[in-house]
Design a protein around this motif. Sequence first.
Motif, PDB file in Angstrom:
ATOM      1  N   GLU A  98      39.733  46.585   1.756  1.00 23.19           N
ATOM      2  CA  GLU A  98      40.793  45.397   2.026  1.00 23.19           C
ATOM      3  C   GLU A  98      41.007  44.416   0.944  1.00 23.19           C
ATOM      4  O   GLU A  98      41.810  43.848   0.676  1.00 23.19           O
ATOM      5  CB  GLU A  98      40.258  44.898   3.243  1.00 23.19           C
ATOM      6  N   ARG A  99      39.602  44.214   0.156  1.00 21.46           N
ATOM      7  CA  ARG A  99      39.682  43.438  -0.946  1.00 21.46           C
ATOM      8  C   ARG A  99      40.554  44.113  -2.076  1.00 21.46           C
ATOM      9  O   ARG A  99      41.230  43.228  -2.669  1.00 21.46           O
ATOM     10  CB  ARG A  99      38.267  43.074  -1.623  1.00 21.46           C
ATOM     11  N   ASP A 100      40.372  45.218  -2.255  1.00 18.86           N
ATOM     12  CA  ASP A 100      41.363  45.762  -3.368  1.00 18.86           C
ATOM     13  C   ASP A 100      42.721  45.688  -2.890  1.00 18.86           C
ATOM     14  O   ASP A 100      43.614  45.364  -3.919  1.00 18.86           O
ATOM     15  CB  ASP A 100      40.884  47.342  -3.612  1.00 18.86           C
ATOM     16  N   LEU A 101      43.271  46.135  -1.537  1.00 21.79           N
ATOM     17  CA  LEU A 101      44.580  45.852  -1.263  1.00 21.79           C
ATOM     18  C   LEU A 101      44.984  44.486  -1.480  1.00 21.79           C
ATOM     19  O   LEU A 101      46.039  44.398  -1.655  1.00 21.79           O
ATOM     20  CB  LEU A 101      44.784  46.552   0.202  1.00 21.79           C
ATOM     21  N   ASP A 102      44.209  43.534  -1.054  1.00 18.97           N
ATOM     22  CA  ASP A 102      44.595  42.053  -1.058  1.00 18.97           C
ATOM     23  C   ASP A 102      44.771  41.683  -2.588  1.00 18.97           C
ATOM     24  O   ASP A 102      45.879  41.121  -2.839  1.00 18.97           O
ATOM     25  CB  ASP A 102      43.332  41.281  -0.449  1.00 18.97           C
ATOM     26  N   THR A 103      43.988  42.226  -3.554  1.00 19.04           N
ATOM     27  CA  THR A 103      44.137  42.210  -4.792  1.00 19.04           C
ATOM     28  C   THR A 103      45.531  42.523  -5.312  1.00 19.04           C
ATOM     29  O   THR A 103      46.505  42.036  -6.123  1.00 19.04           O
ATOM     30  CB  THR A 103      43.155  42.278  -5.685  1.00 19.04           C
ATOM     31  N   MET A 104      45.964  44.071  -5.143  1.00 16.81           N
ATOM     32  CA  MET A 104      46.905  44.416  -5.432  1.00 16.81           C
ATOM     33  C   MET A 104      48.222  43.689  -4.814  1.00 16.81           C
ATOM     34  O   MET A 104      49.229  43.672  -5.625  1.00 16.81           O
ATOM     35  CB  MET A 104      46.896  45.915  -4.608  1.00 16.81           C
ATOM     36  N   THR A 105      48.176  43.301  -3.462  1.00 17.34           N
ATOM     37  CA  THR A 105      49.235  42.558  -2.892  1.00 17.34           C
ATOM     38  C   THR A 105      49.369  41.162  -3.809  1.00 17.34           C
ATOM     39  O   THR A 105      50.899  40.814  -3.960  1.00 17.34           O
ATOM     40  CB  THR A 105      49.191  42.152  -1.503  1.00 17.34           C
ATOM     41  N   GLU A 106      48.247  40.644  -4.189  1.00 20.09           N
ATOM     42  CA  GLU A 106      48.568  39.222  -4.715  1.00 20.09           C
ATOM     43  C   GLU A 106      49.353  39.449  -6.263  1.00 20.09           C
ATOM     44  O   GLU A 106      50.089  38.792  -6.805  1.00 20.09           O
ATOM     45  CB  GLU A 106      47.308  38.566  -5.149  1.00 20.09           C
ATOM     46  N   GLN A 107      48.733  40.533  -6.830  1.00 20.36           N
ATOM     47  CA  GLN A 107      49.248  40.965  -8.133  1.00 20.36           C
ATOM     48  C   GLN A 107      50.443  41.766  -8.409  1.00 20.36           C
ATOM     49  O   GLN A 107      51.320  41.541  -9.300  1.00 20.36           O
ATOM     50  CB  GLN A 107      48.057  41.286  -9.172  1.00 20.36           C
ATOM     51  N   ALA A 108      50.788  42.475  -7.574  1.00 21.51           N
ATOM     52  CA  ALA A 108      51.967  43.655  -7.809  1.00 21.51           C
ATOM     53  C   ALA A 108      52.924  43.452  -6.543  1.00 21.51           C
ATOM     54  O   ALA A 108      53.524  44.338  -6.277  1.00 21.51           O
ATOM     55  CB  ALA A 108      51.304  45.034  -7.849  1.00 21.51           C
ATOM     56  N   GLY A 109      52.863  42.681  -5.777  1.00 19.58           N
ATOM     57  CA  GLY A 109      53.510  42.215  -4.548  1.00 19.58           C
ATOM     58  C   GLY A 109      55.139  42.407  -4.736  1.00 19.58           C
ATOM     59  O   GLY A 109      56.076  42.585  -3.922  1.00 19.58           O
ATOM     60  N   GLU A 110      55.649  41.767  -6.020  1.00 18.65           N
ATOM     61  CA  GLU A 110      56.973  41.891  -6.521  1.00 18.65           C
ATOM     62  C   GLU A 110      57.218  43.093  -7.336  1.00 18.65           C
ATOM     63  O   GLU A 110      58.368  43.117  -7.912  1.00 18.65           O
ATOM     64  CB  GLU A 110      57.317  40.588  -7.112  1.00 18.65           C
ATOM     65  N   PHE A 111      56.456  44.179  -7.436  1.00 16.40           N
ATOM     66  CA  PHE A 111      56.490  45.299  -8.323  1.00 16.40           C
ATOM     67  C   PHE A 111      57.740  46.411  -7.800  1.00 16.40           C
ATOM     68  O   PHE A 111      57.662  46.232  -6.528  1.00 16.40           O
ATOM     69  CB  PHE A 111      55.166  45.981  -8.346  1.00 16.40           C
ATOM     70  N   GLY A 112      58.539  46.630  -8.561  1.00 17.55           N
ATOM     71  CA  GLY A 112      59.680  47.474  -7.824  1.00 17.55           C
ATOM     72  C   GLY A 112      59.710  48.721  -8.451  1.00 17.55           C
ATOM     73  O   GLY A 112      60.799  49.437  -8.224  1.00 17.55           O
ATOM     74  N   GLY A 113      58.581  49.456  -9.198  1.00 19.28           N
ATOM     75  CA  GLY A 113      58.714  50.709  -9.774  1.00 19.28           C
ATOM     76  C   GLY A 113      57.708  51.781  -8.888  1.00 19.28           C
ATOM     77  O   GLY A 113      57.885  51.582  -7.342  1.00 19.28           O
ATOM     78  N   LEU A 114      57.320  52.621  -9.419  1.00 23.14           N
ATOM     79  CA  LEU A 114      56.331  53.542  -8.643  1.00 23.14           C
ATOM     80  C   LEU A 114      54.940  53.134  -8.849  1.00 23.14           C
ATOM     81  O   LEU A 114      54.553  52.882  -9.993  1.00 23.14           O
ATOM     82  CB  LEU A 114      56.689  55.155  -9.206  1.00 23.14           C
ATOM     83  N   PHE A 115      54.129  53.222  -7.693  1.00 24.97           N
ATOM     84  CA  PHE A 115      52.782  52.702  -7.813  1.00 24.97           C
ATOM     85  C   PHE A 115      51.922  53.854  -7.041  1.00 24.97           C
ATOM     86  O   PHE A 115      52.189  54.478  -6.195  1.00 24.97           O
ATOM     87  CB  PHE A 115      52.673  51.483  -6.824  1.00 24.97           C
ATOM     88  N   LYS A 116      50.948  53.998  -7.827  1.00 25.40           N
ATOM     89  CA  LYS A 116      49.959  55.250  -7.371  1.00 25.40           C
ATOM     90  C   LYS A 116      48.694  54.656  -6.909  1.00 25.40           C
ATOM     91  O   LYS A 116      48.044  53.892  -7.216  1.00 25.40           O
ATOM     92  CB  LYS A 116      49.722  56.166  -8.605  1.00 25.40           C
TER      93      LYS A 116
END
Length: 332
Positions: A98-116
């Motif tokens: 959950e901590r990892d996903l929260d960090t992903m959301t904070e930093q990549a929430g506007e990312f518009g490409g392909l995310f793995k």
Amino acid sequence: MTSFPSPNGAIGFPWPAGSATGIGSMPGTDVAEAQRVVLGELPDLPHLPELPARGPGADMIGRAGAFLVELPIELYAARWRVAARPGHDLRVARDLLERDLDTMTEQAGEFGGLFKVQVPGPWTLAASLGLPIGGQVLRDPGAARDLAASLAEGVRAHVAQVRARLPHASVLLQLDEPSLPAVLAGRVPTESGFGTLRSVDPAVARAALSEVIAAAGVPVVVHCCASSVPLVLLREAGAVGVALDLSLVHDLDALGEQLDAGMGLFAGVSGRTSAEQAGQVRDLWRKLGFPLKTMAEQAVVTPPCGLPAEARVRSALTAVREAGRRLTDDLD
């Protein structure tokens, strides 16, 4: 094998030409810094970093507990096993994810490409997880089926959550299956270490992988850092690509047949410079007799399984990014 739209809207490989990415696991314990490094150095195909140095629950098998549905796991004698009920160990794994996903959301929430994102595969889990009565899940065909079904439901939910958190991005799932060749060959040691478990029929292995891949609903790449990777089985199970350490690839004919049939290749390279790394992929393409103009679209450059010490991670990822872009020199 299912076709998925590529980023430019065409039907083909879902990643941009000249891409590079990481395998998943990274050194260190600071997930925010790791995610910043990944987004900065791998902008064409970033991934969710995994930091096993944080301890139990952040390791590959412990992390799997956060994905499994109605199948709790626990640590017992320093090994993960199926548990009767959720406990402290599982809460730790879920909290870390959950901590990892929260960090992903904070930093990549506007990312518009392909995310793995990465998830352990059903057969590596079956070979690694213990049963409450002793021995691995792999020794019990019914338990192995239940594990695959639980993982499939967990993968479905995980991908949906990542999509919701990254509304502008497309998702690519990587299934980590380092134990799959040993499972098929009957080389997985028993819990005592004095024997090996029976081999799994390829049709049974393919069915479990197909179940998980279909549940994801997004393109899936299977990563296997071993020799004798069952490439045909992976393609028939629905994988759009395979992630390999090129230093462990010995049967070029088998690899060439699957690439010619349309599989993508995540090429793990270990050269010191981006020129050397791109050269390894280019040399492979020439040996296979494929036109170089297809290479940048079909191949993604990655490090091999392990990354160097934390201080060198950024330079290692920079090198694979530049190697991926070097492959586009052959597109014209």
